[in-house]
Design a protein around this motif. Structure first.
Motif, mmCIF file in Angstrom:
data_model
loop_
_atom_site.group_PDB
_atom_site.id
_atom_site.type_symbol
_atom_site.label_atom_id
_atom_site.label_comp_id
_atom_site.label_asym_id
_atom_site.label_seq_id
_atom_site.Cartn_x
_atom_site.Cartn_y
_atom_site.Cartn_z
ATOM 1 N N THR A 193 33.215 38.199 43.977
ATOM 2 C CA THR A 193 32.900 36.461 43.362
ATOM 3 C C THR A 193 33.510 36.332 42.086
ATOM 4 O O THR A 193 34.230 36.983 41.296
ATOM 5 C CB THR A 193 31.613 36.038 43.447
ATOM 6 N N GLU A 194 33.883 34.770 42.038
ATOM 7 C CA GLU A 194 34.616 34.200 40.579
ATOM 8 C C GLU A 194 33.521 35.024 39.593
ATOM 9 O O GLU A 194 34.364 35.089 38.539
ATOM 10 C CB GLU A 194 34.814 32.934 40.870
ATOM 11 N N GLY A 195 32.470 34.804 39.943
ATOM 12 C CA GLY A 195 31.389 35.234 38.806
ATOM 13 C C GLY A 195 31.408 36.693 38.251
ATOM 14 O O GLY A 195 31.639 36.815 36.989
ATOM 15 N N GLU A 196 31.617 37.517 39.506
ATOM 16 C CA GLU A 196 31.725 38.948 38.949
ATOM 17 C C GLU A 196 33.184 39.124 38.440
ATOM 18 O O GLU A 196 33.334 40.030 37.534
ATOM 19 C CB GLU A 196 31.725 39.645 40.330
ATOM 20 N N ILE A 197 34.291 38.459 38.617
ATOM 21 C CA ILE A 197 35.508 38.603 38.128
ATOM 22 C C ILE A 197 35.375 37.974 36.768
ATOM 23 O O ILE A 197 36.019 38.918 35.726
ATOM 24 C CB ILE A 197 36.794 37.838 39.036
#
Length: 259
Positions: free
Chosen positions: A196-200
């Motif tokens: 996800t964008e958050g994990e990136i």
């Protein structure tokens, strides 16, 4: 009762020290002596592997006496001796090794060392299984994908982290790993995760923390880290090699608008 019967100095001292550390009842004899009546398991060396009848014989590796003692204790308890390794994934996974229902070893190591620890503990164990919690998606996927020589099950880890009382700080991941080991999961060969964008962003933030120049890696490198192709340090090295650290990173935003 466990009996240590060997002429091998290293096997003798390794097994005896392990048994003493566990507080286990045992005795020692010379290999040519008669076994005590209560003997049920014998720990010995290669030279006397076939010397004892009517009891379970464990041949100890002088370089790894703990494994022999684990097997001996499992035989005494009648646990069946199956090795199950539970893993609570994360940047420092908790790892618990069970023989039957008994926890025989526990670890908490950096993610990069976890596969080596798991493979070493699975070793020559009969039909070992590794059970990995399904949380920490990127880290669990990395472990699943790299453990290609052992049966792996993905476990729903909901509710496996216990309440930690006073004085138990730092034990949560290992205790969760014990609970994960005791739950059956879905057998998997690999785990594909689209970050996800958050994990990136978390990966970028970690790279900035580790960078000498307070610079974050770009999204392409962050995705390679997420896929397990690179560690954060390796991604930073590639980032520097591309010259990214030599140029200042703009933190300004254009707030102007046409009027």
């Amino acid at each position: 009762m466990i009996v240590v019967a060997t002429a091998d100095f290293e096997v003798y001292h390794g097994a005896v020290n392990e048994l003493r550390d566990r507080g286990t009842e045992f005795t020692t004899i010379e290999p040519d002596e008669e076994l005590p009546d209560r003997a049920t398991v014998v720990v010995t060396g290669d030279d006397h592997a076939d010397a004892f009848t009517g009891v379970t014989t464990i041949v100890a590796d002088p370089d790894d006496p703990r494994r022999a003692v684990d097997q001996a204790l499992a035989a005494v308890r009648g646990d069946g001796g199956r090795t199950i390794i539970g893993v609570d994934p994360g940047r420092r996974p908790g790892i618990a090794v069970l023989t039957g229902e008994t926890v025989v070893a526990a670890f908490q190591v950096p993610l990069g060392d976890a596969v080596d620890v798991i493979q070493r503990e699975a070793g020559d164990a009969p039909s070992p299984v590794v059970r990995i919690g399904d949380g920490s998606r990127l880290e669990s996927a990395k472990l699943v994908n790299e453990l290609d020589t052992v049966r792996v099950e993905l476990v729903d880890e909901t509710g496996t982290t216990p309440y930690l009382g006073t004085g138990s700080r730092g034990m949560g991941d290992v205790l969760a790993a014990v609970n994960i080991a005791r739950l059956e999961g879905e057998v998997v060969d690999d785990r594909e995760i689209e970050p996800t964008e958050g994990e990136i962003q978390v990966i970028k933030d970690r790279s900035r923390e580790r960078s000498e120049h307070n610079r974050a890696i770009d999204e392409v490198l962050a995705r390679r880290v997420a896929a397990g192709e690179l560690t954060v340090d390796e991604a930073l090295s590639e980032h520097r090699g591309a010259g990214s650290d030599s140029a200042p990173e703009s933190t300004e935003t254009d707030d102007s608008s046409d009027s």
